[in-house]
Design a protein around this motif. Sequence first.
Motif, PDB file in Angstrom:
ATOM      1  N   ASP A  56      10.663  -3.616  -2.707  1.00 37.56           N
ATOM      2  CA  ASP A  56      11.111  -2.977  -3.939  1.00 37.56           C
ATOM      3  C   ASP A  56      10.322  -1.691  -4.165  1.00 37.56           C
ATOM      4  OD1 ASP A  56       8.602  -3.893  -4.708  1.00 37.56           O
ATOM      5  OD2 ASP A  56       9.382  -5.515  -5.965  1.00 37.56           O
ATOM      6  N   ASP A  57      10.540  -1.036  -5.281  1.00 47.33           N
ATOM      7  CA  ASP A  57       9.885   0.251  -5.537  1.00 47.33           C
ATOM      8  C   ASP A  57       8.368   0.114  -5.566  1.00 47.33           C
ATOM      9  OD1 ASP A  57      12.307   1.536  -5.634  1.00 47.33           O
ATOM     10  OD2 ASP A  57      12.445   1.525  -7.833  1.00 47.33           O
ATOM     11  N   GLU A  58       7.865  -0.999  -6.105  1.00 52.49           N
ATOM     12  CA  GLU A  58       6.421  -1.198  -6.152  1.00 52.49           C
ATOM     13  C   GLU A  58       5.859  -1.360  -4.742  1.00 52.49           C
ATOM     14  OE1 GLU A  58       2.460  -1.823  -7.382  1.00 52.49           O
ATOM     15  OE2 GLU A  58       4.192  -0.743  -8.201  1.00 52.49           O
ATOM     16  N   ALA A  59       6.557  -2.102  -3.903  1.00 55.36           N
ATOM     17  CA  ALA A  59       6.104  -2.271  -2.525  1.00 55.36           C
ATOM     18  C   ALA A  59       6.080  -0.935  -1.795  1.00 55.36           C
ATOM     19  CB  ALA A  59       7.009  -3.262  -1.796  1.00 55.36           C
ATOM     20  N   LYS A  60       7.097  -0.121  -1.988  1.00 60.39           N
ATOM     21  CA  LYS A  60       7.131   1.198  -1.353  1.00 60.39           C
ATOM     22  C   LYS A  60       5.985   2.072  -1.845  1.00 60.39           C
ATOM     23  CE  LYS A  60      12.124   1.215  -0.535  1.00 60.39           C
ATOM     24  NZ  LYS A  60      13.422   1.858  -0.860  1.00 60.39           N
ATOM     25  N   ARG A  61       5.698   1.994  -3.144  1.00 64.08           N
ATOM     26  CA  ARG A  61       4.580   2.780  -3.675  1.00 64.08           C
ATOM     27  C   ARG A  61       3.264   2.353  -3.029  1.00 64.08           C
ATOM     28  NH1 ARG A  61       0.399   2.547  -6.696  1.00 64.08           N
ATOM     29  NH2 ARG A  61       0.666   0.321  -7.099  1.00 64.08           N
ATOM     30  N   VAL A  62       3.076   1.040  -2.909  1.00 60.32           N
ATOM     31  CA  VAL A  62       1.843   0.518  -2.328  1.00 60.32           C
ATOM     32  C   VAL A  62       1.734   0.893  -0.854  1.00 60.32           C
ATOM     33  CG1 VAL A  62       0.656  -1.610  -1.668  1.00 60.32           C
ATOM     34  CG2 VAL A  62       1.592  -1.370  -3.971  1.00 60.32           C
ATOM     35  N   MET A  63       2.821   0.743  -0.128  1.00 58.75           N
ATOM     36  CA  MET A  63       2.760   0.905   1.323  1.00 58.75           C
ATOM     37  C   MET A  63       2.846   2.354   1.767  1.00 58.75           C
ATOM     38  SD  MET A  63       5.056  -2.368   2.496  1.00 58.75           S
ATOM     39  CE  MET A  63       4.817  -2.057   4.243  1.00 58.75           C
ATOM     40  N   PHE A  64       3.535   3.198   0.998  1.00 60.12           N
ATOM     41  CA  PHE A  64       3.786   4.564   1.461  1.00 60.12           C
ATOM     42  C   PHE A  64       3.184   5.631   0.556  1.00 60.12           C
ATOM     43  CE2 PHE A  64       7.914   2.266   2.655  1.00 60.12           C
ATOM     44  CZ  PHE A  64       7.390   1.820   3.858  1.00 60.12           C
ATOM     45  N   GLY A  65       2.489   5.228  -0.507  1.00 59.09           N
ATOM     46  CA  GLY A  65       2.023   6.208  -1.460  1.00 59.09           C
ATOM     47  C   GLY A  65       0.525   6.408  -1.487  1.00 59.09           C
ATOM     48  N   GLN A  66      -0.169   6.042  -0.408  1.00 58.28           N
ATOM     49  CA  GLN A  66      -1.625   6.134  -0.401  1.00 58.28           C
ATOM     50  C   GLN A  66      -2.099   7.484   0.149  1.00 58.28           C
ATOM     51  OE1 GLN A  66      -3.091   3.664  -1.971  1.00 58.28           O
ATOM     52  NE2 GLN A  66      -1.113   2.611  -2.123  1.00 58.28           N
ATOM     53  N   ASP A  67      -3.275   7.899  -0.315  1.00 55.71           N
ATOM     54  CA  ASP A  67      -3.884   9.122   0.200  1.00 55.71           C
ATOM     55  C   ASP A  67      -5.400   8.920   0.267  1.00 55.71           C
ATOM     56  OD1 ASP A  67      -4.785   9.379  -2.425  1.00 55.71           O
ATOM     57  OD2 ASP A  67      -3.291  10.910  -2.947  1.00 55.71           O
ATOM     58  N   ALA A  68      -6.153  10.001   0.387  1.00 59.17           N
ATOM     59  CA  ALA A  68      -7.614   9.887   0.547  1.00 59.17           C
ATOM     60  C   ALA A  68      -8.262   9.189  -0.630  1.00 59.17           C
ATOM     61  CB  ALA A  68      -8.228  11.267   0.758  1.00 59.17           C
ATOM     62  N   SER A  69      -7.666   9.313  -1.802  1.00 63.97           N
ATOM     63  CA  SER A  69      -8.281   8.678  -2.981  1.00 63.97           C
ATOM     64  C   SER A  69      -8.309   7.162  -2.858  1.00 63.97           C
ATOM     65  CB  SER A  69      -7.518   9.081  -4.252  1.00 63.97           C
ATOM     66  OG  SER A  69      -6.180   8.584  -4.225  1.00 63.97           O
ATOM     67  N   THR A  70      -7.400   6.594  -2.079  1.00 63.74           N
ATOM     68  CA  THR A  70      -7.407   5.146  -1.854  1.00 63.74           C
ATOM     69  C   THR A  70      -8.713   4.699  -1.231  1.00 63.74           C
ATOM     70  OG1 THR A  70      -5.015   5.211  -1.497  1.00 63.74           O
ATOM     71  CG2 THR A  70      -6.187   3.252  -0.725  1.00 63.74           C
TER      72      THR A  70
END
Length: 232
Positions: free
Chosen positions: A215-229
């Motif tokens: 779902d949208d939350e899963a996509k955010r978690v899996m594909f929305g990371q950057d150096a700040s993570t």
Amino acid sequence: MIDLYYWTTPNGHKITLFLEESGLPYTIRPINISRGEQFDPDFLRIAPNNRIPAIVDHEPSDGGEPLSVFESGAILQYLAEKTGKFLPSGSRARIEAMQWVFWQMGGLGPMAGQNHHFVQYAPEPIAYAIDRYVKETARLYAVLDRQLAGREFIVGEYSIADMACYPWIVPHERQRQNLGDFPNLKRWFDSIAARPATIRAYELAESINRAPVMDDEAKRVMFGQDASTIRR
């Protein structure tokens, strides 16, 4: 005893294939990557790249403290060396097997992964990206098909090279590939699919992830990371 930090992805399947084939005792520690469990600080200490799979070997060969290993190719090599299984002993044969493991790690996996992303998950279709990665996936299939001509397995005997590659061929339909176009690859694929250890490994996956979520939350978690993570 091996603790396997695992989710039901191609890279996760590589390790369950090995463990089921080898008979090493292991415990699954599920890491639901669609819900962000890979960013838990306890997991980070085992897998600094925040990715599954990872293992902790509580009985390493040197008799020392528990040993953690991350990156699927490194785990396969470690387990093969620990058990003396699925990695040829001769130096030339060993090099051949390891180069195909690295081929999967550096080629088949990343390219098929990008194929999955742009074909299945991108918020809008990007024709150039889809064409680029579908074609490159086909090229890599052809490389493997050629290697398998006259061989039962990638380096002759069943090895970690096969375990590394097979899970990335399982979703061939999602990758817009027709196995009928690659007859040697198809024969190899069908042979591995029928192995009892393979059947057990994939049944295990189904029991752990009964209702895959994207779902949208899963996509955010899996594909929305950057150096700040990593820095937080």
